[in-house]
Design an enzyme around this catalytic site. Structure first.
Site, mmCIF file in Angstrom:
data_model
loop_
_atom_site.group_PDB
_atom_site.id
_atom_site.type_symbol
_atom_site.label_atom_id
_atom_site.label_comp_id
_atom_site.label_asym_id
_atom_site.label_seq_id
_atom_site.Cartn_x
_atom_site.Cartn_y
_atom_site.Cartn_z
ATOM 1 C CG ASN A 32 7.392 29.669 37.098
ATOM 2 O OD1 ASN A 32 7.647 30.872 37.199
ATOM 3 N ND2 ASN A 32 8.333 28.745 36.993
ATOM 4 C CE LYS B 196 9.243 28.253 33.303
ATOM 5 N NZ LYS B 196 9.988 27.137 32.800
ATOM 6 C CG HIS C 166 11.605 26.483 38.835
ATOM 7 N ND1 HIS C 166 12.396 26.335 37.718
ATOM 8 C CD2 HIS C 166 10.330 26.227 38.428
ATOM 9 C CE1 HIS C 166 11.625 26.011 36.689
ATOM 10 N NE2 HIS C 166 10.367 25.947 37.090
ATOM 11 C CD GLU D 147 13.259 27.485 34.239
ATOM 12 O OE1 GLU D 147 12.834 28.566 34.687
ATOM 13 O OE2 GLU D 147 12.622 26.790 33.404
ATOM 14 C CD GLU E 222 7.928 22.498 38.188
ATOM 15 O OE1 GLU E 222 6.924 22.890 37.604
ATOM 16 O OE2 GLU E 222 8.962 23.179 38.302
ATOM 17 N N GLY F 178 9.523 22.740 29.948
ATOM 18 C CA GLY F 178 9.728 23.546 28.748
ATOM 19 C C GLY F 178 10.159 22.733 27.541
ATOM 20 C CB SER G 280 5.562 19.761 28.910
ATOM 21 O OG SER G 280 6.859 20.249 28.638
HETATM 22 C C1 PEP Z 1 7.898 25.285 35.171
HETATM 23 O O1 PEP Z 1 8.738 26.062 34.796
HETATM 24 O O2 PEP Z 1 7.624 25.207 36.381
HETATM 25 C C2 PEP Z 1 7.223 24.461 34.161
HETATM 26 C C3 PEP Z 1 6.535 23.430 34.568
HETATM 27 O O3 PEP Z 1 7.376 24.835 32.848
HETATM 28 P P1 PEP Z 1 6.610 24.246 31.564
HETATM 29 O O4 PEP Z 1 5.155 24.115 31.927
HETATM 30 O O5 PEP Z 1 6.819 25.279 30.485
HETATM 31 O O6 PEP Z 1 7.225 22.942 31.243
#
Ligand code: PEP
Length: 253
Positions: free
Chosen positions: A11, A13, A98, A100, A170, A176, A216
Site C-alpha cells: 500500500n 498511500k 483502511h 487512515e 491491521e 506506520g 510495520s
Molecule cells: C498500512 O498502511 O496498511 C500499513 C500496514 O502501513 P505500515 O506497514 O507502514 O505500518
C-alpha cells in the site's frame, strides 16, 4: 486442508509520481521474473499512477489495486472514483476501510460495507481492512471491535466464492509506528476472524479466505508473522516503497 496462496500487497498511500511508480515496479518485475516467489504480489499505487503502473506491469503476474473506491457507479460525485472506472483501468483489487480512511476521512462500518458491495458488482476483490486502536486493545475489546467491523462491513454481502474477499487485520497502533503485533497476538486475531467468517459463511468458505496482517511489517519480522497458521501474507505500507525491503518481505512469504 486449504490451498491458500499467500499474498504480499504494497500500500503506497499518497506516495510516488507516475514516473517514480513505474521505476519501482520495473525493478520489482525484473527481480520477480528472475526469482519466482511462492506468493502472489500486488501493489496499490495512488490513483494518479495506476494507469502507468498497469501499463508497466502488463504481461507480469504482479496485480494492481486502487486504495479506495466510491460506492455509486457514476453520477454527480465530484472528486470520487467508481468501481467500474477502477475495473476499466485494469485493477483487480481495491483496499477498502483502511484505518487512515476510517480515522481521517470519516469511513464507517456502513460506508465500508457499501464500498465492499461496489467492488463485488464490478468484479473487483476488496482487501477489507479492520483493526483495533491502542485504547481498544488496552481495554480488552480487540476481539469485539474486529468482529463488529467484520460483521457490519460484510453486512448482507453475498459472495459467490471465497476468492472474492481478502481480509487485512491491521492493528491501528501498529501502522506506520514501527510497533508490530507479535506473531501470537496477530495469529489469535486472525484465528478469531476466520472462526467468525466460518459462523457466517461456513467453515469451508472461511478456510479459503486470505487474511493478511498489516502493521510495520519489515524484512526482518515478516517471516515470523507469515509462518503463523492463519496469516496468509501481508499488507505492507512504508516498507513497500523501497524495492529491496518489499522484495525481502516477498521472499519471506
Ligand atoms: C498500512 O498502511 O496498511 C500499513 C500496514 O502501513 P505500515 O506497514 O507502514 O505500518
Amino acid at each position: 486442508m486449504t490451498d491458500r496462496v499467500p499474498l504480499v500487497a504494497g500500500n503506497w498511500k499518497m506516495n510516488k509520481s507516475a514516473v517514480e511508480a513505474t521505476a519501482l515496479v520495473n525493478i520489482l518485475a525484473q527481480s520477480l521474473a528472475a526469482r519466482h516467489p511462492v506468493c502472489d504480489v500486488l501493489v496499490a499505487p495512488p490513483f494518479t499512477a495506476l494507469a502507468a503502473v498497469i501499463e508497466a506491469l502488463r504481461g507480469t503476474d504482479i496485480m494492481v489495486a486502487a486504495q479506495n473506491v466510491f460506492w455509486e457507479d457514476s453520477g454527480a460525485f465530484t472528486g470520487e472514483v467508481s468501481a467500474p472506472m477502477i475495473r476499466d483501468l485494469g485493477c483487480t483489487h481495491v483496499i477498502v476501510g483502511h484505518s487512515e480512511r476510517r480515522q481521517l476521512f470519516g469511513d464507517t462500518d456502513t460506508s465500508v460495507s457499501k464500498r465492499l458491495q461496489a467492488c463485488l458488482r464490478s468484479d473487483l476483490i476488496p482487501i477489507f481492512c479492520l483493526g483495533e486502536t491502542l485504547d481498544q486493545r488496552e481495554s480488552g475489546s480487540t476481539f469485539a471491535v474486529v468482529k463488529r467491523q467484520l460483521i457490519e462491513g460484510l453486512g448482507s454481502v453475498k459472495f459467490a466464492s471465497p476468492r472474492q474477499l481478502i481480509l487485512a487485520y491491521e492493528p491501528v497502533w501498529a501502522i506506520g509506528t514501527g510497533l508490530n503485533a507479535t506473531p501470537s497476538q496477530a495469529q489469535e486475531v486472525h484465528s478469531a476472524l476466520r472462526e467468525e467468517l466460518g459462523t457466517v459463511f461456513g467453515a469451508g468458505f472461511a478456510q479459503q479466505v486470505l487474511i493478511l496482517y498489516g502493521g510495520s511489517v519489515k524484512p526482518d519480522n515478516a517471516k515470523s508473522l507469515f509462518d503463523c497458521e492463519d496469516i496468509d501474507g501481508g499488507l505492507i505500507g512504508g516498507a513497500s516503497l523501497k524495492a529491496d525491503d518489499f522484495l525481502g518481505i516477498i521472499y519471506s512469504a
